[in-house]
Design a protein around this motif. Structure first.
Motif, mmCIF file in Angstrom:
data_model
loop_
_atom_site.group_PDB
_atom_site.id
_atom_site.type_symbol
_atom_site.label_atom_id
_atom_site.label_comp_id
_atom_site.label_asym_id
_atom_site.label_seq_id
_atom_site.Cartn_x
_atom_site.Cartn_y
_atom_site.Cartn_z
ATOM 1 N N ASN A 1 0.861 -1.181 0.000
ATOM 2 C CA ASN A 1 0.000 0.000 0.000
ATOM 3 C C ASN A 1 0.895 1.228 0.000
ATOM 4 O O ASN A 1 1.862 1.288 0.763
ATOM 5 N N PRO B 1 -0.894 7.877 -3.057
ATOM 6 C CA PRO B 1 -0.942 8.172 -4.495
ATOM 7 C C PRO B 1 0.184 9.092 -4.970
ATOM 8 O O PRO B 1 0.673 8.939 -6.083
ATOM 9 N N ARG C 1 5.803 3.930 -5.898
ATOM 10 C CA ARG C 1 4.999 3.295 -6.928
ATOM 11 C C ARG C 1 5.888 2.757 -8.059
ATOM 12 O O ARG C 1 5.646 1.665 -8.583
ATOM 13 N N GLU D 1 -1.245 -2.451 -9.981
ATOM 14 C CA GLU D 1 -2.173 -1.658 -9.169
ATOM 15 C C GLU D 1 -3.529 -2.354 -9.190
ATOM 16 O O GLU D 1 -4.041 -2.704 -10.254
ATOM 17 N N SER E 1 -7.767 0.689 -4.336
ATOM 18 C CA SER E 1 -7.363 1.552 -3.231
ATOM 19 C C SER E 1 -7.932 1.026 -1.927
ATOM 20 O O SER E 1 -8.892 0.264 -1.896
ATOM 21 N N SER E 2 -7.282 1.440 -0.857
ATOM 22 C CA SER E 2 -7.716 1.117 0.500
ATOM 23 C C SER E 2 -7.605 2.403 1.296
ATOM 24 O O SER E 2 -6.498 2.834 1.626
ATOM 25 N N SER F 1 -6.983 5.992 1.769
ATOM 26 C CA SER F 1 -6.259 6.984 0.979
ATOM 27 C C SER F 1 -5.054 6.390 0.254
ATOM 28 O O SER F 1 -4.311 7.113 -0.399
ATOM 29 N N GLU F 2 -4.866 5.079 0.337
ATOM 30 C CA GLU F 2 -3.689 4.446 -0.253
ATOM 31 C C GLU F 2 -4.033 3.649 -1.515
ATOM 32 O O GLU F 2 -5.135 3.142 -1.658
ATOM 33 N N VAL F 3 -3.052 3.562 -2.405
ATOM 34 C CA VAL F 3 -3.167 2.750 -3.610
ATOM 35 C C VAL F 3 -2.601 1.370 -3.274
ATOM 36 O O VAL F 3 -1.567 1.251 -2.627
ATOM 37 N N TYR G 1 -1.162 -2.353 -4.423
ATOM 38 C CA TYR G 1 -0.457 -3.087 -5.461
ATOM 39 C C TYR G 1 -0.343 -4.550 -5.052
ATOM 40 O O TYR G 1 -0.348 -4.866 -3.855
#
Length: 168
Positions: free
Chosen positions: A134, A137, A143, A153, A156-157, A159-161, A163
């Motif tokens: 996680n 963004p 990333r 990707e 999202s969870s 506020s996090e992206v 992977y």
């Protein structure tokens, strides 16, 4: 220890983590490796305390899944970053990875190399089928590390992206 082309990853014991929280200088002396002074402060200190809480309830043979691995740059013989998993693989074989590196060493591919080695280590254990991560963004460097290592990707969870990479 995991030996790579430009660096080594050293799994830190509970005692190492506790010592590092109290004094990075003392940990440096115990390991006989200079360590970047602020490596175990701030957000890293919070994460280390979470890791220690998990490790206290697990047998020592499972600690490599929960600890931080110290990134030691071979050319400079210095501990410059931390990477590790956030626990043992869950019932579905999934484990989350997290990492950080001193800003002086960013942008040189060291964390990409370390994450690659840790994913390979995780997938060498049959109980691990997937590694997730996680990240925020706007953390473009994090990333990029994930994408370069074959993570995809997946959403999202909060506020996090999120992977993920799955064992082939």
């Amino acid at each position: 220890m995991i030996k790579m082309h430009r660096m080594s990853l050293i799994p830190l014991s509970m005692q190492h983590l506790e010592t590092g929280l109290a004094s990075v200088r003392q940990l440096s002396g115990e390991l006989n490796i200079p360590i970047v002074a602020d490596l175990m402060s701030g957000v890293a200190a919070e994460a280390i305390n979470k890791k220690l809480a998990i490790m206290r309830d697990l047998p020592a043979e499972l600690h490599p899944w929960c600890t931080y691995w110290l990134l030691v740059l071979d050319s400079d013989k210095i501990g410059m970053g931390l990477a590790g998993f956030k626990g043992v693989p869950d019932a579905g074989g999934s484990v989350e990875i997290g990492y950080g590196i001193n800003p002086i060493y960013e942008g040189r591919g060291y964390m990409t190399e370390a994450v690659c080695a840790l994913v390979e280590w995780a997938f060498s254990h049959p109980e691990c089928q997937q590694v997730t991560a996680n990240t925020l963004p706007d953390n473009i460097a994090s990333r990029k590390v994930l994408v370069k290592n074959g993570f995809t990707e997946t959403g999202s969870s909060g506020s996090e992206v999120v992977y993920r990479i799955t064992r082939e």
